[in-house]
Structure formats: C-alpha cells, structure tokens
Design a protein around this motif. Sequence first.
Motif, PDB file in Angstrom:
ATOM      1  N   LYS A   5     -19.418 -10.132 -40.947  1.00  0.00           N
ATOM      2  CA  LYS A   5     -20.631  -9.320 -41.170  1.00  0.00           C
ATOM      3  C   LYS A   5     -21.193  -9.529 -42.568  1.00  0.00           C
ATOM      4  O   LYS A   5     -22.400  -9.598 -42.764  1.00  0.00           O
ATOM      5  CB  LYS A   5     -20.306  -7.829 -40.993  1.00  0.00           C
ATOM      6  N   ARG A  26     -22.988 -12.749 -42.424  1.00  0.00           N
ATOM      7  CA  ARG A  26     -24.162 -12.709 -41.536  1.00  0.00           C
ATOM      8  C   ARG A  26     -25.319 -11.941 -42.161  1.00  0.00           C
ATOM      9  O   ARG A  26     -26.468 -12.329 -42.059  1.00  0.00           O
ATOM     10  CB  ARG A  26     -23.753 -12.076 -40.202  1.00  0.00           C
ATOM     11  N   LYS A  27     -24.982 -10.827 -42.827  1.00  0.00           N
ATOM     12  CA  LYS A  27     -26.048  -9.941 -43.326  1.00  0.00           C
ATOM     13  C   LYS A  27     -26.478 -10.280 -44.745  1.00  0.00           C
ATOM     14  O   LYS A  27     -27.468  -9.740 -45.231  1.00  0.00           O
ATOM     15  CB  LYS A  27     -25.590  -8.485 -43.244  1.00  0.00           C
ATOM     16  N   GLY A  65     -22.617  -3.113 -47.783  1.00  0.00           N
ATOM     17  CA  GLY A  65     -22.676  -2.629 -46.405  1.00  0.00           C
ATOM     18  C   GLY A  65     -21.345  -2.012 -45.997  1.00  0.00           C
ATOM     19  O   GLY A  65     -20.332  -2.150 -46.695  1.00  0.00           O
ATOM     20  N   PHE A  66     -21.351  -1.318 -44.905  1.00  0.00           N
ATOM     21  CA  PHE A  66     -20.135  -0.828 -44.287  1.00  0.00           C
ATOM     22  C   PHE A  66     -19.978  -1.570 -42.970  1.00  0.00           C
ATOM     23  O   PHE A  66     -20.975  -1.945 -42.355  1.00  0.00           O
ATOM     24  CB  PHE A  66     -20.225   0.682 -44.024  1.00  0.00           C
ATOM     25  N   ALA A  67     -18.760  -1.807 -42.555  1.00  0.00           N
ATOM     26  CA  ALA A  67     -18.554  -2.443 -41.256  1.00  0.00           C
ATOM     27  C   ALA A  67     -17.647  -1.534 -40.441  1.00  0.00           C
ATOM     28  O   ALA A  67     -16.450  -1.420 -40.736  1.00  0.00           O
ATOM     29  CB  ALA A  67     -17.925  -3.816 -41.433  1.00  0.00           C
ATOM     30  N   ALA A  68     -18.230  -0.852 -39.478  1.00  0.00           N
ATOM     31  CA  ALA A  68     -17.436   0.031 -38.619  1.00  0.00           C
ATOM     32  C   ALA A  68     -16.779  -0.821 -37.544  1.00  0.00           C
ATOM     33  O   ALA A  68     -17.470  -1.441 -36.735  1.00  0.00           O
ATOM     34  CB  ALA A  68     -18.351   1.073 -37.998  1.00  0.00           C
ATOM     35  N   CYS A  70     -25.534   0.754 -47.666  1.00  0.00           N
ATOM     36  CA  CYS A  70     -25.895   1.162 -46.302  1.00  0.00           C
ATOM     37  C   CYS A  70     -24.656   1.712 -45.609  1.00  0.00           C
ATOM     38  O   CYS A  70     -23.796   0.961 -45.155  1.00  0.00           O
ATOM     39  CB  CYS A  70     -26.452  -0.034 -45.531  1.00  0.00           C
ATOM     40  N   VAL A  71     -24.572   3.024 -45.581  1.00  0.00           N
ATOM     41  CA  VAL A  71     -23.415   3.674 -44.970  1.00  0.00           C
ATOM     42  C   VAL A  71     -23.782   4.190 -43.576  1.00  0.00           C
ATOM     43  O   VAL A  71     -22.927   4.496 -42.762  1.00  0.00           O
ATOM     44  CB  VAL A  71     -22.922   4.858 -45.855  1.00  0.00           C
ATOM     45  N   ALA A  72     -25.077   4.285 -43.292  1.00  0.00           N
ATOM     46  CA  ALA A  72     -25.530   4.888 -42.036  1.00  0.00           C
ATOM     47  C   ALA A  72     -25.002   4.126 -40.825  1.00  0.00           C
ATOM     48  O   ALA A  72     -24.828   2.911 -40.863  1.00  0.00           O
ATOM     49  CB  ALA A  72     -27.055   4.905 -41.998  1.00  0.00           C
ATOM     50  N   ASP A 117     -28.116   0.353 -32.835  1.00  0.00           N
ATOM     51  CA  ASP A 117     -28.520  -1.049 -32.741  1.00  0.00           C
ATOM     52  C   ASP A 117     -29.750  -1.225 -31.858  1.00  0.00           C
ATOM     53  O   ASP A 117     -30.464  -2.209 -31.966  1.00  0.00           O
ATOM     54  CB  ASP A 117     -27.364  -1.881 -32.167  1.00  0.00           C
ATOM     55  N   PRO A 137     -34.441  -2.824 -36.178  1.00  0.00           N
ATOM     56  CA  PRO A 137     -34.363  -3.655 -37.393  1.00  0.00           C
ATOM     57  C   PRO A 137     -33.013  -3.430 -38.062  1.00  0.00           C
ATOM     58  O   PRO A 137     -32.447  -2.339 -37.982  1.00  0.00           O
ATOM     59  CB  PRO A 137     -35.493  -3.107 -38.266  1.00  0.00           C
ATOM     60  N   ASP A 138     -32.486  -4.467 -38.702  1.00  0.00           N
ATOM     61  CA  ASP A 138     -31.233  -4.306 -39.453  1.00  0.00           C
ATOM     62  C   ASP A 138     -31.589  -4.000 -40.908  1.00  0.00           C
ATOM     63  O   ASP A 138     -32.103  -4.855 -41.627  1.00  0.00           O
ATOM     64  CB  ASP A 138     -30.380  -5.571 -39.339  1.00  0.00           C
ATOM     65  N   ILE A 139     -31.318  -2.768 -41.302  1.00  0.00           N
ATOM     66  CA  ILE A 139     -31.751  -2.301 -42.629  1.00  0.00           C
ATOM     67  C   ILE A 139     -30.961  -3.001 -43.731  1.00  0.00           C
ATOM     68  O   ILE A 139     -31.529  -3.468 -44.724  1.00  0.00           O
ATOM     69  CB  ILE A 139     -31.596  -0.765 -42.712  1.00  0.00           C
ATOM     70  N   LEU A 140     -29.653  -3.094 -43.526  1.00  0.00           N
ATOM     71  CA  LEU A 140     -28.808  -3.751 -44.531  1.00  0.00           C
ATOM     72  C   LEU A 140     -29.254  -5.193 -44.731  1.00  0.00           C
ATOM     73  O   LEU A 140     -29.472  -5.643 -45.868  1.00  0.00           O
ATOM     74  CB  LEU A 140     -27.338  -3.699 -44.068  1.00  0.00           C
ATOM     75  N   VAL A 157     -26.388   3.033 -37.961  1.00  0.00           N
ATOM     76  CA  VAL A 157     -27.735   2.853 -37.386  1.00  0.00           C
ATOM     77  C   VAL A 157     -27.599   2.421 -35.931  1.00  0.00           C
ATOM     78  O   VAL A 157     -26.789   1.538 -35.614  1.00  0.00           O
ATOM     79  CB  VAL A 157     -28.496   1.758 -38.174  1.00  0.00           C
TER      80      VAL A 157
HETATM   81  N1  CTP Z   1     -26.796  -1.562 -40.334  1.00  0.00           N
HETATM   82  C1  CTP Z   1     -28.127  -1.409 -40.679  1.00  0.00           C
HETATM   83  N2  CTP Z   1     -29.075  -1.492 -39.702  1.00  0.00           N
HETATM   84  C2  CTP Z   1     -28.736  -1.700 -38.415  1.00  0.00           C
HETATM   85  C3  CTP Z   1     -27.372  -1.846 -38.059  1.00  0.00           C
HETATM   86  C4  CTP Z   1     -26.436  -1.756 -39.054  1.00  0.00           C
HETATM   87  O1  CTP Z   1     -28.427  -1.228 -41.841  1.00  0.00           O
HETATM   88  N3  CTP Z   1     -29.672  -1.749 -37.503  1.00  0.00           N
HETATM   89  C5  CTP Z   1     -25.803  -1.540 -41.411  1.00  0.00           C
HETATM   90  C6  CTP Z   1     -24.876  -0.356 -41.415  1.00  0.00           C
HETATM   91  O2  CTP Z   1     -25.386   0.688 -42.191  1.00  0.00           O
HETATM   92  C7  CTP Z   1     -23.622  -0.970 -42.030  1.00  0.00           C
HETATM   93  C8  CTP Z   1     -23.669  -2.400 -41.564  1.00  0.00           C
HETATM   94  O3  CTP Z   1     -25.017  -2.668 -41.232  1.00  0.00           O
HETATM   95  O4  CTP Z   1     -23.708  -0.996 -43.427  1.00  0.00           O
HETATM   96  C9  CTP Z   1     -22.801  -2.716 -40.399  1.00  0.00           C
HETATM   97  O5  CTP Z   1     -23.006  -1.790 -39.366  1.00  0.00           O
HETATM   98  P1  CTP Z   1     -22.128  -1.848 -38.043  1.00  0.00           P
HETATM   99  O6  CTP Z   1     -22.589  -0.776 -37.121  1.00  0.00           O
HETATM  100  O7  CTP Z   1     -20.688  -1.912 -38.417  1.00  0.00           O
HETATM  101  O8  CTP Z   1     -22.473  -3.279 -37.516  1.00  0.00           O
HETATM  102  P2  CTP Z   1     -23.587  -3.831 -36.597  1.00  0.00           P
HETATM  103  O9  CTP Z   1     -24.500  -4.659 -37.410  1.00  0.00           O
HETATM  104  O10 CTP Z   1     -24.233  -2.742 -35.812  1.00  0.00           O
HETATM  105  O11 CTP Z   1     -22.734  -4.781 -35.684  1.00  0.00           O
HETATM  106  P3  CTP Z   1     -21.750  -4.438 -34.447  1.00  0.00           P
HETATM  107  O12 CTP Z   1     -22.335  -3.210 -33.790  1.00  0.00           O
HETATM  108  O13 CTP Z   1     -21.808  -5.644 -33.640  1.00  0.00           O
HETATM  109  O14 CTP Z   1     -20.375  -4.188 -35.017  1.00  0.00           O
END
Ligand code: CTP
Length: 407
Positions: free
Chosen positions: A345, A348-349, A330-333, A278-280, A284, A311-314, A282
């Motif tokens: 993360k 958590r995920k 996953g990626f953590a930005a 999951c690089v997108a 929140d 929804p959290d796809i990852l 997304v």
């Molecule tokens: N991700 C996802 N679905 C979401 C949010 C995030 O699949 N609704 C995935 C991203 O593709 C990434 C990872 O979760 O691989 C972390 O995304 P990131 O934006 O860094 O974290 P968030 O879960 O959004 O947390 P925060 O914004 O608090 O840093």
Amino acid sequence: MTLDSHSPLDGKRLLLIIGGGIAAYKCLDLIRRVKERGMTVRVILTKGGEQFVTPLSVSSLSGEKTYTDLFSLTDEVEMGHIRLSREADLILVAPATADMMAKMVSGIADNLATTALLATDKPVMIAPSMNSQMWHHAATQRNFAQLQKDSILVIPPSSGDLACGEVGEGRLAEVEDMVAALESFFTPTGPLVGKHVIITAGPTYEAIDPVRYIANRSSGKQGYAIARALRDFGARVSLVSGPTSLSAPRGMAVINIESASEMLAACQNALPADIAICVAAVADWRVASEATQKIKKQDGELPPLQLKENPDILESLARTTDNRPSLVIGFAAETENVSANAKAKLARKGCDWIVANDVSTIDGQSVMGGDHNRVSLITATDTENWDNAHKHEVAERLARKIENHFK
Ligand code: CTP
C-alpha cells in the motif's frame, strides 16, 4: 467574521469576571477586541462591577447572557456556577480589586464570581486595578504574592493617572496589553509550532437514499487521539472527520463531512499543509446514483445497488504535484499478511510512511471501536512494531516520530 482566523484566541472560551472598579469600562472594549479574534466570552458581573457597567451593555457586546446572581433559580437551571466555571478555557478577573484578591487568597465563596473561582478547574488570570496606596499596602502585596504561589497568572497593573486623582501604580492594564497577555497565554508551544497538519478520521457515510447509507465500524478514536497529540506538540491541526460520537477536540479546526468525496474536497481546501495523516476508514465505494426518495421494497426483492469507486484521498494527497505536504502518512487496515500488504500500500499510494494496523481482534476485542491498537510503523527504510498499545500511546509515539523527522 473574525479579524484574524489564525489568532491564538480563535475558538477559545473566556469567562470574564468584571470586578467593582472604575476601570471596569475597559472590559467592554476588551470583550469587543477578543470577540473580533474569534473568542467567545461569558461574563460574570459582580455587584461592584454593576456600579460601573450594566449587564445590558456587557450582553450587547458579548452576545451572551450576563451572569450576576449566585442564587438565581433561572441561572442555576440554565447554567450552574460549576458549569459556568468549567466551560471556559481561561478565567480572567478584570479589574481584580483588592477585595477580590483577598477573597481569592482566603477561598471565600460569597457570590457568583468567588464561587466560580473556587469551583473551577481551569487556569485563572487576574488584572489588578486599584488606588496605588491600596496596591502597595502590605496586605495586598501579601495576597498578590500568595496568588502567584497558587498559580494564578497575572497581567500587572501599570503606572499613571488614577481615577482617584492620584498618580502611581495600580491602573488596570490597557486593553491591548490584556489582549496581548491572552494571546500569549493561548499561543501554542512545542516542537511542531508552525507546522500545519491535516488529519482524516472516522468512517465515511455513502448515501443510498435519504434514509440509508453504507458505513463501517471506525470510531474515529485513533485519528482524534493523533489530532490531540499533534495539537499538544504545537502543530496547527485541521481534523477532517466523518460522523463519530466523539466530541470535537478543542484548539483545532474540525471539519465535519459525511462522504469520501466531501472528505477529499475538505482536505484539498485545507492545503497547504506540512503533514497529512489519513487515518479515516474511507468507504472504497459509493452508490452510483443516490436515490432522491426512499427506495421501497419491490416484491420482496432487494433492488441491485450499482457501486462506483471513491476517490483515494491518501493517494491524491501523496501524488499531488503542487502543494504536496512534505510528510504524507497513511494507515493500512489489514486482517492478514499485515506487513506485506501494508508495504504494498505504501508503494501503491506514494505516501512516505504507513502505519500498518492489524484490525483483527485483540484479546477478543475488536480494534475498530476499541481503545487499543496493534500497529507497525513502516517507512522506506525501517519497520517498528508497537504492540498492543493504547490509541493515545500510538498517537504520542507517532507525534514523537514526526517531531524527529522535522528536527
Ligand atoms: N484511504 C483514503 N481514501 C480511500 C481509501 C483509503 O484516503 N478512498 C486511505 C485510508 O485513510 C488509509 C489508507 O488509505 O490511510 C489505506 O486504507 P485501507 O482501507 O487500509 O486500504 P484501501 O486503500 O481501502 O485498500 P483495501 O481495502 O484493499 O485494503
């Protein structure tokens, strides 16, 4: 509707050059067979080829215009010979006559077919066909050897009855043999052959009303680079992409979506998979109820936007109980406390690895949209820092890590 959506020919583009031999008729069936397997076929019909099959019959089967004339003003305006020769994954010359082979060896460009063959930057395959005396003639054999030295691929002629009444070697390969040769050319090779990977990339757009949306700065470059690297390692790739300005990479299924909910549905649809990455970026949040009409200004006041969590796809892929990909990444930005936040993360995920992505600027350049990335790969037991690497390099290193994981 294709015969087999997983045929290696699916989505590939063939430029077929039909030469002037009686066996040209077999090419009509060839066009049908490869189209059934999802290939698109453009045809250049030589003057000689036109003596045996007509542009109309070729176009009826290919569903495309048939190209015949080098100096056709309309053809050049619509599609010049350079584009024609480059907008293909492979050029097949069938039947390849003795004359055509001699011209190819000498680099003669006196018609559309020979010009396209000289102008191309794509692999070329020939299926020779001629009388067996002509085939065994020293000149033809010399040319044949030279073409192979020039990296021209070959579908060898077979032996049997020839149209001229003689018996011997020189018959155009049967259609099923030509299809098999094309399939073998396009069959992926590499350490990840047989693995299916789902990759999410780019931003999501969350609609506010018919003209406005919530988005982010993600360009999709890193996700697309990973998709290409894994394709080159032989994996079957499903790239679920939010809106980007990048062109769709070839040789993979690209599923274009806009919102996070659509991205989740597309990922679930693409299961089962061995790997999910999951690089997108997304969004929140999405707007609780999307307006069906454009929201108007109300006395200069911004109407309040009610937001709802996406929804959290990852997490949903990592925590799915049936069909869980065996490796979920996953990626953590992050812009601060990168490593600690990323580790949190990961836990958590419920994913297996996380690529911690420092999205603050590199030398004044934003990582979001830029070509470089500063990442650390964090697994349950290990952290590796890949400092300021090009996004292609990050993709390549991740692909190697995945290869080692599955070894
Ligand atoms: N991700 C996802 N679905 C979401 C949010 C995030 O699949 N609704 C995935 C991203 O593709 C990434 C990872 O979760 O691989 C972390 O995304 P990131 O934006 O860094 O974290 P968030 O879960 O959004 O947390 P925060 O914004 O608090 O840093």
